[in-house]
Design a protein around this motif. Structure first.
Motif, PDB file in Angstrom:
ATOM      1  N   GLY A 174       0.788  -1.273   0.002  1.00 30.44           N
ATOM      2  CA  GLY A 174       0.023   0.049  -0.162  1.00 30.44           C
ATOM      3  C   GLY A 174       0.894   1.255  -0.218  1.00 30.44           C
ATOM      4  O   GLY A 174       1.936   1.054   0.614  1.00 30.44           O
ATOM      5  N   ALA A 175       0.136   2.449  -0.602  1.00 28.05           N
ATOM      6  CA  ALA A 175       0.968   3.658  -0.632  1.00 28.05           C
ATOM      7  C   ALA A 175       0.596   4.343   0.757  1.00 28.05           C
ATOM      8  O   ALA A 175      -0.289   4.406   1.251  1.00 28.05           O
ATOM      9  N   GLY A 176       1.858   5.049   1.156  1.00 28.34           N
ATOM     10  CA  GLY A 176       1.677   5.637   2.342  1.00 28.34           C
ATOM     11  C   GLY A 176       1.705   4.990   3.939  1.00 28.34           C
ATOM     12  O   GLY A 176       2.319   3.708   3.720  1.00 28.34           O
ATOM     13  N   PRO A 177       1.121   5.245   5.104  1.00 27.34           N
ATOM     14  CA  PRO A 177       1.229   4.621   6.218  1.00 27.34           C
ATOM     15  C   PRO A 177       0.221   3.523   6.287  1.00 27.34           C
ATOM     16  O   PRO A 177       0.474   2.682   7.504  1.00 27.34           O
ATOM     17  N   ALA A 178      -0.618   2.990   5.436  1.00 29.04           N
ATOM     18  CA  ALA A 178      -1.487   1.783   5.713  1.00 29.04           C
ATOM     19  C   ALA A 178      -1.206   0.888   4.355  1.00 29.04           C
ATOM     20  O   ALA A 178      -1.148   1.176   3.346  1.00 29.04           O
TER      21      ALA A 178
ATOM     22  N   CYS B  89      -4.081  -1.429   3.881  1.00 25.82           N
ATOM     23  CA  CYS B  89      -5.154  -1.263   3.459  1.00 25.82           C
ATOM     24  C   CYS B  89      -6.229  -1.348   4.463  1.00 25.82           C
ATOM     25  O   CYS B  89      -6.355  -2.207   5.484  1.00 25.82           O
ATOM     26  N   ALA B  90      -7.167  -0.078   4.729  1.00 28.12           N
ATOM     27  CA  ALA B  90      -7.873   0.187   5.794  1.00 28.12           C
ATOM     28  C   ALA B  90      -9.487  -0.622   5.523  1.00 28.12           C
ATOM     29  O   ALA B  90     -10.408  -0.325   6.424  1.00 28.12           O
ATOM     30  N   GLY B  91      -9.464  -1.512   4.583  1.00 26.33           N
ATOM     31  CA  GLY B  91     -10.741  -2.043   4.514  1.00 26.33           C
ATOM     32  C   GLY B  91     -11.415  -1.411   3.321  1.00 26.33           C
ATOM     33  O   GLY B  91     -11.030  -0.920   2.525  1.00 26.33           O
ATOM     34  N   ARG B  92     -12.883  -1.840   3.644  1.00 20.61           N
ATOM     35  CA  ARG B  92     -13.800  -1.115   2.618  1.00 20.61           C
ATOM     36  C   ARG B  92     -13.815   0.258   2.879  1.00 20.61           C
ATOM     37  O   ARG B  92     -13.806   0.724   3.785  1.00 20.61           O
TER      38      ARG B  92
ATOM     39  N   ASN C 226       3.031  -2.833   4.815  1.00 17.28           N
ATOM     40  CA  ASN C 226       3.719  -1.613   5.396  1.00 17.28           C
ATOM     41  C   ASN C 226       2.916  -0.997   6.296  1.00 17.28           C
ATOM     42  O   ASN C 226       3.517  -0.304   7.015  1.00 17.28           O
ATOM     43  N   GLY C 227       1.696  -1.293   6.773  1.00 13.09           N
ATOM     44  CA  GLY C 227       0.974  -0.743   7.923  1.00 13.09           C
ATOM     45  C   GLY C 227      -0.224  -1.458   8.136  1.00 13.09           C
ATOM     46  O   GLY C 227      -0.196  -2.643   7.894  1.00 13.09           O
ATOM     47  N   PHE C 228      -1.224  -0.923   8.811  1.00 14.56           N
ATOM     48  CA  PHE C 228      -2.419  -1.850   9.204  1.00 14.56           C
ATOM     49  C   PHE C 228      -3.092  -2.269   8.095  1.00 14.56           C
ATOM     50  O   PHE C 228      -3.223  -1.666   7.034  1.00 14.56           O
ATOM     51  N   ALA C 229      -3.798  -3.691   8.298  1.00 14.45           N
ATOM     52  CA  ALA C 229      -4.485  -4.167   7.168  1.00 14.45           C
ATOM     53  C   ALA C 229      -5.534  -4.612   7.928  1.00 14.45           C
ATOM     54  O   ALA C 229      -5.491  -5.437   8.866  1.00 14.45           O
ATOM     55  N   VAL C 230      -6.809  -4.007   7.607  1.00 13.89           N
ATOM     56  CA  VAL C 230      -8.067  -4.357   8.289  1.00 13.89           C
ATOM     57  C   VAL C 230      -9.473  -4.478   7.447  1.00 13.89           C
ATOM     58  O   VAL C 230      -9.213  -4.163   6.278  1.00 13.89           O
ATOM     59  N   GLY C 231     -10.047  -5.334   7.834  1.00 13.09           N
ATOM     60  CA  GLY C 231     -11.123  -5.694   7.221  1.00 13.09           C
ATOM     61  C   GLY C 231     -10.801  -6.625   5.963  1.00 13.09           C
ATOM     62  O   GLY C 231     -10.127  -7.588   5.782  1.00 13.09           O
ATOM     63  N   VAL C 232     -11.436  -5.817   4.502  1.00 14.07           N
ATOM     64  CA  VAL C 232     -10.879  -6.418   3.426  1.00 14.07           C
ATOM     65  C   VAL C 232      -9.408  -6.300   3.105  1.00 14.07           C
ATOM     66  O   VAL C 232      -8.842  -7.191   2.371  1.00 14.07           O
ATOM     67  N   GLY C 233      -8.802  -5.349   3.736  1.00 16.38           N
ATOM     68  CA  GLY C 233      -7.350  -5.398   3.757  1.00 16.38           C
ATOM     69  C   GLY C 233      -6.685  -6.520   4.384  1.00 16.38           C
ATOM     70  O   GLY C 233      -5.806  -7.383   3.936  1.00 16.38           O
ATOM     71  N   LEU C 234      -7.401  -7.059   5.526  1.00 20.64           N
ATOM     72  CA  LEU C 234      -6.595  -8.500   6.062  1.00 20.64           C
ATOM     73  C   LEU C 234      -6.975  -9.458   4.993  1.00 20.64           C
ATOM     74  O   LEU C 234      -6.307 -10.557   5.024  1.00 20.64           O
TER      75      LEU C 234
ATOM     76  N   TRP D 129       0.283  -3.768  11.876  1.00 13.10           N
ATOM     77  CA  TRP D 129      -0.822  -4.606  12.517  1.00 13.10           C
ATOM     78  C   TRP D 129      -1.880  -5.120  11.722  1.00 13.10           C
ATOM     79  O   TRP D 129      -2.302  -4.391  10.673  1.00 13.10           O
ATOM     80  N   LEU D 130      -2.515  -6.113  12.025  1.00 15.35           N
ATOM     81  CA  LEU D 130      -3.733  -6.804  11.411  1.00 15.35           C
ATOM     82  C   LEU D 130      -5.064  -6.713  12.296  1.00 15.35           C
ATOM     83  O   LEU D 130      -5.034  -6.864  13.404  1.00 15.35           O
ATOM     84  N   GLY D 131      -6.188  -6.535  11.760  1.00 18.93           N
ATOM     85  CA  GLY D 131      -7.391  -6.253  12.477  1.00 18.93           C
ATOM     86  C   GLY D 131      -8.605  -6.593  11.427  1.00 18.93           C
ATOM     87  O   GLY D 131      -8.421  -6.603  10.227  1.00 18.93           O
ATOM     88  N   ASP D 132      -9.719  -6.825  12.050  1.00 14.99           N
ATOM     89  CA  ASP D 132     -11.089  -6.902  11.299  1.00 14.99           C
ATOM     90  C   ASP D 132     -12.069  -6.152  11.962  1.00 14.99           C
ATOM     91  O   ASP D 132     -12.134  -5.903  13.274  1.00 14.99           O
ATOM     92  N   GLN D 133     -12.659  -5.335  11.112  1.00 16.14           N
ATOM     93  CA  GLN D 133     -13.835  -4.285  11.621  1.00 16.14           C
ATOM     94  C   GLN D 133     -15.305  -4.630  11.075  1.00 16.14           C
ATOM     95  O   GLN D 133     -15.870  -3.898  11.112  1.00 16.14           O
ATOM     96  N   HIS D 134     -15.256  -5.761  10.337  1.00 15.20           N
ATOM     97  CA  HIS D 134     -16.479  -5.910   9.702  1.00 15.20           C
ATOM     98  C   HIS D 134     -17.712  -6.164  10.730  1.00 15.20           C
ATOM     99  O   HIS D 134     -18.752  -5.120  10.422  1.00 15.20           O
ATOM    100  N   THR D 135     -17.605  -6.800  11.568  1.00 17.14           N
ATOM    101  CA  THR D 135     -18.915  -6.767  12.466  1.00 17.14           C
ATOM    102  C   THR D 135     -18.999  -5.594  13.389  1.00 17.14           C
ATOM    103  O   THR D 135     -20.197  -5.009  13.706  1.00 17.14           O
TER     104      THR D 135
END
Length: 276
Positions: free
Chosen positions: A70-74, A76-79, A126-134, A150-156
């Protein structure tokens, strides 16, 4: 029966993309999500561009492996929840969720699995991967991670389902449940200890580490590597379950909770879930 040839035409390589940077160096393709202003969150048009890249990687016989970052600090922040909330506020579905849209594809259609890609991918997180990014990071067979990622999920957390069944098979089960049910997060060291990533390196060494792994892949027989990835995919495939997951996701997305999650996100408040 007639046989048709469709040799790869290099001029068909995706170019001039708005949301993704796509490059090739030797036998390696580089896919960089390029929406740093929204932490590389994905919307309909980013999905479309990613799909073009996966299809091109699949077709080009000179590409043996891909690196995704990903470009920049993340990563992918997901959707893109703001994109979703904007459409919902107008009483509309997003284009990829609208059956009347020419780009309709429930879930977006921007994941490697959506094109049944049999070439290996390396996620350079390169940065946080959340939801769809995970989900994207986990659909890459090999993974390197910056030490502050770091990795995370925010769907629910936003009233959606996502693909919990895929995380449940791709991760240690308690880890998958922690991410999907508790909206927890895993540090780079957590991921290394649990065998979720291959390497953890300083941020400025991330692409170099990914390229080292790509070079190792490129030493092997391309046909054998692709057959191996195909078997990985087949062994993890649950077509009936995946179809049911899409059905459930659609039901949840079009429920009161499916509207409340993005609305609360846009208004920067805690959601008020429906009690049934």
């Amino acid at each position: 029966m007639a046989e048709y040839e469709s040799p790869y035409d290099p001029s068909t390589m995706p170019s001039g993309l708005e949301h993704v940077v796509y490059e090739k160096k030797g036998h390696v393709a580089y896919v960089t999500i390029n929406r740093p202003d929204v932490r590389n969150a994905l919307h309909t048009y980013a999905y479309l561009e990613l799909r073009q890249c996966w299809l091109d990687i699949a077709r080009d016989p000179e590409i043996f492996v891909g690196i995704v970052t990903g470009a920049g600090p993340a990563f992918c922040a997901g959707r893109d929840i703001k994109f979703l909330a904007q459409h919902q506020a107008e009483g509309k579905r997003t284009p990829h969720e609208d059956p009347n849209s020419p780009v309709f594809h429930w879930g977006g259609g921007g994941m490697p699995e959506d094109v049944e890609l049999n070439k290996p991918l390396i996620s350079a997180v390169n940065g946080f991967a959340v939801g769809v990014g995970l989900t994207l990071a986990l659909q890459c067979q090999l993974r390197v991670m910056a030490d502050d990622a770091w990795l995370g999920d925010q769907h629910t957390n936003v009233g959606r389902l996502g693909s919990p069944h895929l995380k449940y098979t791709a991760l240690p089960r308690a880890t998958a449940a922690y991410l999907t049910l508790c909206n927890g997060r895993l540090s780079a060291q957590d991921c290394l200890q649990q065998g979720i990533v291959n390497r953890v390196v300083p941020q400025d060494k991330l692409i170099e580490a990914a390229e080292e792994i790509a070079e190792m892949v490129c030493r092997s027989s391309p046909l054998a590597v692709q057959a191996t990835v195909q078997l990985y995919r087949m062994s993890a495939a649950e077509p009936t379950l995946s179809a049911y997951a899409k059905h459930l996701d659609k039901e949840i997305a079009e429920s009161d909770d499916g509207a409340e999650g993005p609305r609360a996100f846009r208004e920067k408040r805690a959601p008020k879930w429906t009690v049934s």
